[in-house]
Design a protein around this motif. Sequence first.
Motif, short mmCIF file in Angstrom:
data_model
loop_
_atom_site.label_atom_id
_atom_site.label_comp_id
_atom_site.label_asym_id
_atom_site.label_seq_id
_atom_site.Cartn_x
_atom_site.Cartn_y
_atom_site.Cartn_z
N ARG A 63 -11.59 -5.77 4.04
CA ARG A 63 -10.26 -5.43 3.56
C ARG A 63 -9.32 -6.64 3.52
O ARG A 63 -8.20 -6.56 3.01
CB ARG A 63 -9.66 -4.33 4.45
CG ARG A 63 -8.40 -3.73 3.87
CD ARG A 63 -7.69 -2.80 4.82
NE ARG A 63 -6.28 -2.71 4.46
CZ ARG A 63 -5.80 -1.96 3.48
NH1 ARG A 63 -6.62 -1.22 2.76
NH2 ARG A 63 -4.51 -1.96 3.21
N ILE B 165 -13.88 -1.04 -0.70
CA ILE B 165 -13.04 -1.66 0.33
C ILE B 165 -13.38 -1.04 1.68
O ILE B 165 -13.18 0.15 1.90
CB ILE B 165 -11.54 -1.45 0.02
CG1 ILE B 165 -11.19 -1.98 -1.38
CG2 ILE B 165 -10.68 -2.11 1.09
CD1 ILE B 165 -11.32 -3.46 -1.52
N TRP C 83 -5.89 -1.09 -6.10
CA TRP C 83 -7.22 -1.13 -5.49
C TRP C 83 -7.79 0.28 -5.35
O TRP C 83 -8.73 0.51 -4.59
CB TRP C 83 -7.20 -1.87 -4.14
CG TRP C 83 -6.24 -1.36 -3.12
CD1 TRP C 83 -4.93 -1.70 -2.98
CD2 TRP C 83 -6.52 -0.42 -2.08
NE1 TRP C 83 -4.37 -1.02 -1.92
CE2 TRP C 83 -5.34 -0.22 -1.35
CE3 TRP C 83 -7.67 0.29 -1.70
CZ2 TRP C 83 -5.25 0.65 -0.26
CZ3 TRP C 83 -7.58 1.15 -0.62
CH2 TRP C 83 -6.40 1.33 0.09
N ASP D 126 -5.30 -7.30 2.26
CA ASP D 126 -4.29 -7.77 3.21
C ASP D 126 -3.71 -9.12 2.79
O ASP D 126 -2.49 -9.35 2.88
CB ASP D 126 -4.90 -7.89 4.61
CG ASP D 126 -5.34 -6.54 5.18
OD1 ASP D 126 -4.79 -5.52 4.73
OD2 ASP D 126 -6.21 -6.52 6.06
#
Length: 370
Positions: free
Chosen positions: A292, A287, A167, A296
């Motif tokens: 987020r 992000i 990411w 997660d």
Amino acid sequence: ALVKWRIPVLQGGECVKAHLPSNLPVGAKAPKVGWCAHLDTVDAGLSPEIHPQVIHGYQGGDICLNKEKDLWMRVKEHPEVERYVGDDLVVTDGTSVLGADNKSAVANIMTALHIIQDEARPHGDIYVAFVPDEEIGLCGAKKIYFSKFPVDFAYTIDSCELGEIVWQTFNAGSARLDIQGVTAHPMSSKGVLVNPILAAHDFIGMLERTETPECTAGTEGFVWVNGISGGPSKCSVSMKIRDHNLEGYKAKKALIAAAAEYLKTRYPRAKIALAFEDVYGNIADAIKPENRACVDLLEEAMGLEGVKPINLAMRGGKDDSFISTQGIPTPNYFTGAHNFHSSCEFMPMSSWLKSLAVTLRLVALTAGGR
């Protein structure tokens, strides 16, 4: 297959998109989630014909890919293969890439959709996009009609070995400098000739020599002069600009612009033009604390499947790098394959099955289950 599985197919540009409506109870809240994979395979200068083969229960040691042509995958060159002793491996015949980049992700998504519907598993709204031309500049992702891909967040499946998630990527752009010189015969060229090739040489010399691909690693950025062409009257210089840090990316563009302006001062009779193109952005910039959850959830899904996340700051870009610039945070996770863009590309099936398990777990988690 999409029609067989009762998923309405939507065409957008050169992309294939599909929507599987939620089967949750009326009033249940769940995010709209997308999955994206690219259909094209890299042109690595090898044969365009792919002949995969399966080694059942790999016993270790070198692998003969092609007996007739004496082509091997040697453990000395690819020691990672011996981590998969006992596994079934999909390999090439030594003459081409395997195409796991990214056909394995297409297979992952399609298999997951089949399982979800066949077993009537709970799920929210799922959107799928299969795009072409990722390997030549994320061109397929740029043709997605995002009005038909209305997701809260998405995932691409396009990374490498078991556990890898991405990411964080480069901010990426390109630049092109065009120089129109002044031609003259050498016998009468003093004070007349403006050599565009020498002007291009001066320009390149003004760039930061330590910030090139061969001098950088990790999250260090670079300017890569990857092309120069010219003659007595014209010369062009092409560059790629990369930096994980957005401010660093802007600074590199500013340096190139300043060098071009100085060149105009040094060669006032030349015609000099500079053009930039922003190609994709760093997923990390998309992000935020409020969105987020996509990262997660991915880490949670991997944990529940017994896969340790390996966070990579990718020195490159994927479809998710562009999709994230459109306001859709899009992390990426592993396919399980090794040695992309190589005739020694291989897929351990245990890793592919783990990737599929992560996809199914994400569907369950986003629907409020486990």
